[in-house]
Design a protein around this motif. Structure first.
Motif, mmCIF file in Angstrom:
data_model
loop_
_atom_site.group_PDB
_atom_site.id
_atom_site.type_symbol
_atom_site.label_atom_id
_atom_site.label_comp_id
_atom_site.label_asym_id
_atom_site.label_seq_id
_atom_site.Cartn_x
_atom_site.Cartn_y
_atom_site.Cartn_z
ATOM 1 N N THR A 1 -22.952 4.631 -13.554
ATOM 2 C CA THR A 1 -22.555 4.294 -12.067
ATOM 3 C C THR A 1 -21.443 5.148 -11.714
ATOM 4 N N GLY A 2 -20.942 5.173 -10.437
ATOM 5 C CA GLY A 2 -19.917 5.815 -9.835
ATOM 6 C C GLY A 2 -19.100 5.244 -8.451
ATOM 7 N N TRP A 3 -18.127 6.041 -8.183
ATOM 8 C CA TRP A 3 -17.297 5.508 -6.934
ATOM 9 C C TRP A 3 -18.193 5.654 -5.764
ATOM 10 N N SER A 4 -19.094 6.769 -5.589
ATOM 11 C CA SER A 4 -19.934 6.673 -4.473
ATOM 12 C C SER A 4 -20.843 5.263 -4.488
ATOM 13 N N GLN A 5 -21.253 4.914 -5.550
ATOM 14 C CA GLN A 5 -22.290 4.031 -5.656
ATOM 15 C C GLN A 5 -21.688 2.507 -5.524
ATOM 16 N N VAL A 6 -20.468 2.410 -5.648
ATOM 17 C CA VAL A 6 -19.843 0.937 -5.211
ATOM 18 C C VAL A 6 -19.152 1.038 -3.714
ATOM 19 N N THR A 7 -19.127 2.102 -3.167
ATOM 20 C CA THR A 7 -18.434 2.263 -1.953
ATOM 21 C C THR A 7 -19.512 2.421 -0.766
ATOM 22 N N GLY A 8 -20.919 2.297 -1.133
ATOM 23 C CA GLY A 8 -21.809 2.187 0.187
ATOM 24 C C GLY A 8 -22.746 3.443 -0.055
ATOM 25 N N PHE A 9 -22.600 4.446 -0.880
ATOM 26 C CA PHE A 9 -23.697 5.587 -0.911
ATOM 27 C C PHE A 9 -24.489 5.628 -2.206
ATOM 28 N N ARG A 10 -25.178 4.307 -2.439
ATOM 29 C CA ARG A 10 -25.988 4.155 -3.306
ATOM 30 C C ARG A 10 -27.347 4.255 -2.591
ATOM 31 N N GLY A 11 -28.502 4.815 -3.346
ATOM 32 C CA GLY A 11 -29.828 4.692 -3.040
ATOM 33 C C GLY A 11 -30.273 6.046 -2.016
ATOM 34 N N GLU A 12 -31.289 5.747 -1.337
ATOM 35 C CA GLU A 12 -32.024 6.873 -0.547
ATOM 36 C C GLU A 12 -31.030 7.488 0.297
ATOM 37 N N THR A 13 -31.071 8.923 0.179
ATOM 38 C CA THR A 13 -30.212 9.330 1.383
ATOM 39 C C THR A 13 -31.116 9.995 2.440
ATOM 40 N N LYS A 14 -31.293 9.102 3.365
ATOM 41 C CA LYS A 14 -32.427 9.459 4.524
ATOM 42 C C LYS A 14 -32.038 10.523 5.421
ATOM 43 N N GLU A 15 -30.418 10.860 5.638
ATOM 44 C CA GLU A 15 -30.148 11.964 6.395
ATOM 45 C C GLU A 15 -28.824 12.797 5.473
ATOM 46 N N LEU A 16 -28.746 14.017 6.207
ATOM 47 C CA LEU A 16 -27.784 14.905 5.290
ATOM 48 C C LEU A 16 -26.328 14.296 5.207
ATOM 49 N N LYS A 17 -26.032 13.465 6.351
ATOM 50 C CA LYS A 17 -24.570 12.875 6.325
ATOM 51 C C LYS A 17 -24.579 12.018 5.239
#
Length: 466
Positions: free
Chosen positions: A410-426
């Motif tokens: 697990t990581g910081w990005s995953q617990v702050t809303g950036f988990r899962g599919e990356t639909k767009e480059l942003k």
């Protein structure tokens, strides 16, 4: 002048520590008067207070106070109080346990520690407000002159003057010609050759910040010599804004100073040892207790719902871009796109049971084996597929920085809303920003917080967990 500054700083530190000391002891005494069922009846209250006092002094021996610093924020004050309380809890808890004076697993002791953190934090925040008010009203001022009209010195001016509580007063700046960069409130004082004469006429100046490039060494050296001989602090301000916009950090290799682009706590051996020790202990405990039960349940459900192997192994990029096989419980039907296509919300390759595993993070549990083997850590940037690393490293600036540390379950990005599919480059850019932030701000307590958030998200549910 310097003696007065040090005396002031020592006085602030003394007052803060004295207040903390009184509060730690007073809270314990009051709790003992109201609820002391966890305290051994044969122990004198003075013996208990002695342990409290000793534990506090050991826990706050060094760098435990930051209120005397010129620019300090509320969250830094609270974090420092939190660290002090944790160290105190460990030291006093060990003493009470060994001597059998107080049950540290009791509601009494937990209440005491929580009260210490809350009350001391409040005390320090109030104290900080008084320090800021004192400086705003003209107390403990530091007078400054700037040499060089660079962007760095301009930003330094705003850091000092935009918040009056810092206690800085910038008299003006020197350069080879007046500059329209500086506001009218920061007057032009003359050329660098005129600095010694100005300092002689204004002995109240405490600090000089010089941003002249080294090509002007013939002008800089006389300024340094005057400052060194007349108790003025000379500070060199590097001009990096022509090619760097982020923070830099000063390091020393022997007697040679150099600047690095980011703070890297996990490059320090004590932090490496702490993180690796925690990884081994935590993963061993999990693999020897909960994992066999999870393995049995997943084995039965997988065999009942889909054909194929129980585990899924996939090459990912790890520390220093080294490739390794990540181990997961298989949550999809066997398919040819497993190593190239990211899972989506309504991915037809997933089974109902696989979807449940992804929602609850059960599919990630075998990665504790990766942690034990040393390929991963419990907390860190999530490892990406080889194809994604190859693609995104060309599209996103600083993408490869995330490989300076081991990947995590697990990581910081995953617990702050950036988990899962990356639909767009942003979406991926946001994840990379989070990964780099984690690398620069790593602490053991941050890892524990991320683990807590990960477990909490399992029960609360995540919209991006698919």
């Amino acid at each position: 002048m310097e003696m007065q500054t040090n005396r002031y700083n020592r006085f602030v530190v003394f007052l803060v520590k004295t207040g903390d000391f009184i509060l730690y002891n007073l809270l314990f005494y009051l709790l003992c008067k109201t609820e002391n069922s966890a305290v051994a009846p044969w122990v004198s209250v003075w013996a208990l207070q002695l342990i409290i006092s000793f534990s506090y002094l050991v826990a706050t021996g060094r760098n435990s106070v930051i209120l005397h610093m010129r620019k300090v924020y509320a969250h830094q004050i609270v974090m420092k109080a939190f660290r002090n309380t944790v160290y105190f809890a460990v030291i006093s808890g060990l003493a009470f346990s060994v001597l059998k004076y107080v049950r540290v697993d009791s509601y009494f002791y937990l209440t005491y520690i929580c009260l210490c953190f809350l009350v001391v934090s409040a005390y320090r925040l109030v104290f900080s407000s008084f320090v800021k008010l004192y400086r705003r009203r003209g107390g403990n001022l530091r007078f400054v002159v700037l040499v060089g009209a660079s962007t760095s010195n301009l930003e330094l001016y705003h850091e000092m003057m935009d918040d009056s509580y810092t206690g800085y007063r910038v008299n003006g700046y020197f350069d080879f010609a007046p500059s329209d960069r500086f506001p009218e409130k920061c007057p032009y004082l003359g050329t660098p050759d005129e600095v010694p004469a100005y300092l002689k006429a204004h002995p109240q100046v405490h600090h000089l910040f010089c941003s002249l490039p080294s090509v002007h060494r013939d002008h800089i050296i006389p300024i340094i010599n005057y400052c060194e001989n007349h108790l003025v602090h000379f500070n060199s301000v590097p001009n990096l804004h022509n090619y760097l916009q982020n923070r830099v950090y000063l390091n020393m290799l022997g007697d040679v100073p150099y600047l690095s682009l980011r703070r890297d706590p996990l490059s320090e051996m004590p932090n490496k040892i702490l993180k690796r020790t925690f990884d081994i202990v935590f993963s061993l405990f999990f693999l020897c207790t909960l994992f066999p039960i999870i393995l049995l349940v997943v084995f039965i459900m997988t065999k009942l719902t889909m054909p194929g192997p129980l585990f899924f192994r996939q090459k990912r990029n790890g520390l220093n871009d080294k490739e390794f096989y990540v181990i997961k419980f298989r949550s999809m039907k066997v398919n040819a796109e497993a190593d190239t296509l990211q899972a989506t919300k309504d991915d037809p390759r997933k089974t109902k049971w696989g979807n449940i595993m992804r929602k609850t993070n059960l599919d990630e549990m075998p990665q504790f084996i990766n942690v034990l083997l040393g390929d991963m850590s419990i907390v860190g940037p999530r490892p990406h597929m080889l194809k994604h690393t190859e693609e995104y490293s060309k599209l996103i600036n600083k993408y490869m920085v995330r490989h300076f540390v081991k990947p995590g379950i697990t990581g910081w990005s995953q617990v702050t809303g950036f988990r899962g599919e990356t639909k767009e480059l942003k979406d991926m850019e946001g994840r990379i920003r989070g990964d780099i932030w984690y690398i620069e701000h790593w602490s053991f307590w941050l890892d524990l917080y991320i683990i807590y958030k990960t477990v909490a998200n399992v029960f609360q549910g995540e919209k991006n967990a698919y």
